[in-house]
Design a protein around this motif. Sequence first.
Motif, PDB file in Angstrom:
ATOM      1  N   ILE A 147       0.281   5.593   5.107  1.00 21.94           N
ATOM      2  CA  ILE A 147      -0.045   5.115   3.771  1.00 21.94           C
ATOM      3  C   ILE A 147       0.101   6.250   2.767  1.00 21.94           C
ATOM      4  O   ILE A 147       0.300   6.028   1.596  1.00 21.94           O
ATOM      5  N   ALA A 197       3.838  -0.063   4.541  1.00 24.85           N
ATOM      6  CA  ALA A 197       2.717   0.379   5.370  1.00 24.85           C
ATOM      7  C   ALA A 197       1.585  -0.627   5.251  1.00 24.85           C
ATOM      8  O   ALA A 197       1.368  -1.210   4.180  1.00 24.85           O
ATOM      9  N   ASN A 198       0.855  -0.833   6.338  1.00 20.13           N
ATOM     10  CA  ASN A 198      -0.352  -1.667   6.244  1.00 20.13           C
ATOM     11  C   ASN A 198      -1.474  -0.843   5.594  1.00 20.13           C
ATOM     12  O   ASN A 198      -1.307   0.353   5.331  1.00 20.13           O
ATOM     13  N   ASN A 199      -2.600  -1.453   5.320  1.00 25.23           N
ATOM     14  CA  ASN A 199      -3.638  -0.734   4.576  1.00 25.23           C
ATOM     15  C   ASN A 199      -4.267   0.402   5.379  1.00 25.23           C
ATOM     16  O   ASN A 199      -4.856   1.320   4.812  1.00 25.23           O
ATOM     17  N   ALA A 200      -4.115   0.366   6.697  1.00 26.75           N
ATOM     18  CA  ALA A 200      -4.600   1.482   7.518  1.00 26.75           C
ATOM     19  C   ALA A 200      -3.565   2.584   7.628  1.00 26.75           C
ATOM     20  O   ALA A 200      -3.867   3.689   8.076  1.00 26.75           O
ATOM     21  N   GLY A 201      -2.344   2.266   7.229  1.00 28.58           N
ATOM     22  CA  GLY A 201      -1.285   3.263   7.267  1.00 28.58           C
ATOM     23  C   GLY A 201      -0.788   3.601   8.646  1.00 28.58           C
ATOM     24  O   GLY A 201      -0.142   4.631   8.850  1.00 28.58           O
ATOM     25  N   ASN A 202      -1.058   2.729   9.647  1.00 33.92           N
ATOM     26  CA  ASN A 202      -0.652   3.077  11.006  1.00 33.92           C
ATOM     27  C   ASN A 202       0.488   2.219  11.542  1.00 33.92           C
ATOM     28  O   ASN A 202       0.726   2.183  12.748  1.00 33.92           O
ATOM     29  N   MET A 203       1.192   1.549  10.659  1.00 33.94           N
ATOM     30  CA  MET A 203       2.390   0.831  11.064  1.00 33.94           C
ATOM     31  C   MET A 203       3.209   0.496   9.825  1.00 33.94           C
ATOM     32  O   MET A 203       2.683   0.424   8.719  1.00 33.94           O
ATOM     33  N   LEU A 204       4.509   0.310  10.045  1.00 36.21           N
ATOM     34  CA  LEU A 204       5.400  -0.147   8.994  1.00 36.21           C
ATOM     35  C   LEU A 204       5.991  -1.483   9.398  1.00 36.21           C
ATOM     36  O   LEU A 204       6.356  -1.686  10.560  1.00 36.21           O
ATOM     37  N   TYR A 206       9.160   2.145  17.486  1.00 36.47           N
ATOM     38  CA  TYR A 206       9.712   0.918  16.920  1.00 36.47           C
ATOM     39  C   TYR A 206      10.916   0.538  17.773  1.00 36.47           C
ATOM     40  O   TYR A 206      11.481   1.364  18.482  1.00 36.47           O
ATOM     41  N   TYR A 225       0.834  -1.209   0.000  1.00 33.89           N
ATOM     42  CA  TYR A 225       0.000   0.000   0.000  1.00 33.89           C
ATOM     43  C   TYR A 225       0.863   1.253   0.000  1.00 33.89           C
ATOM     44  O   TYR A 225       0.493   2.284  -0.537  1.00 33.89           O
ATOM     45  N   PHE A 240       7.867  -2.903  14.661  1.00 35.57           N
ATOM     46  CA  PHE A 240       6.834  -1.964  15.091  1.00 35.57           C
ATOM     47  C   PHE A 240       6.351  -2.307  16.499  1.00 35.57           C
ATOM     48  O   PHE A 240       6.140  -3.485  16.824  1.00 35.57           O
TER      49      PHE A 240
END
Lengths: 111, 115
Positions: B100, A92-99, B35, A30, B45
């Motif tokens: 994102i 990024a995950n699809n929520a954009g709140n972690m890598l 992190y 994403y 993370f």
Amino acid sequence: SQELEQSPQSLIVQEGKNLTINCTSSKTLYGLYWYKQKYGEGLIFLMMLQKGGEEKSHEKITAKLDEKKQQSSLHITASQPSHAGIYLCGAANNAGNMLTFGGGTRLMVKP
Amino acid sequence: EPEVTQTPSHQVTQMGQEVILRCVPISNHLYFYWYRQILGQKVEFLVSFYNNEISEKSEIFDDQFSVERPDGSNFTLKIRSTKLEDSAMYFCASSGLAAISYEQYFGPGTRLTVT
């Protein structure tokens, strides 16, 4: 969970040579980040890619995200000793709140 | 150029002690992250924080960990009772909005050594 595989794990090149680092994801990407890290230091942001087929450049570093958005490559043209370090890709995950990060590619540039 | 700052740069503590790691994110950013990187391993993370609450957390972020934004500028990570395996480099990061769409910037890290 998403897994990122980087290749190669380490790379030694002669100054002036071109090189490519790859990052392959187990799932659709994403947002794909490239960072540079020097040993024991923080992560320096290089580039972020989002769209399939997207390509960005910064100085002599170019990053691409493939059309299917499951792989990215980082290309360095005419490498210099200052390019040495560890290159990390992060997704990024699809929520954009972690890598989620790959294991890194350690680059050495011989003068 | 705005940057994320972290203090202290190095913290040594004894097992079982509480530690607080501090971060000052970039001033107009809204998302904050922690992190960690154990020596020789991947960056992992821990937690993300938005609008004064946890947005996402990993399995690592158990009851021993907590985060707080005590004022308009600081963002802290507390480890209540440190274990040897908590020894790692801890990185704070921030982004304008969700990662994102927005660039996520990292601080220089705090090296935590638990003895």
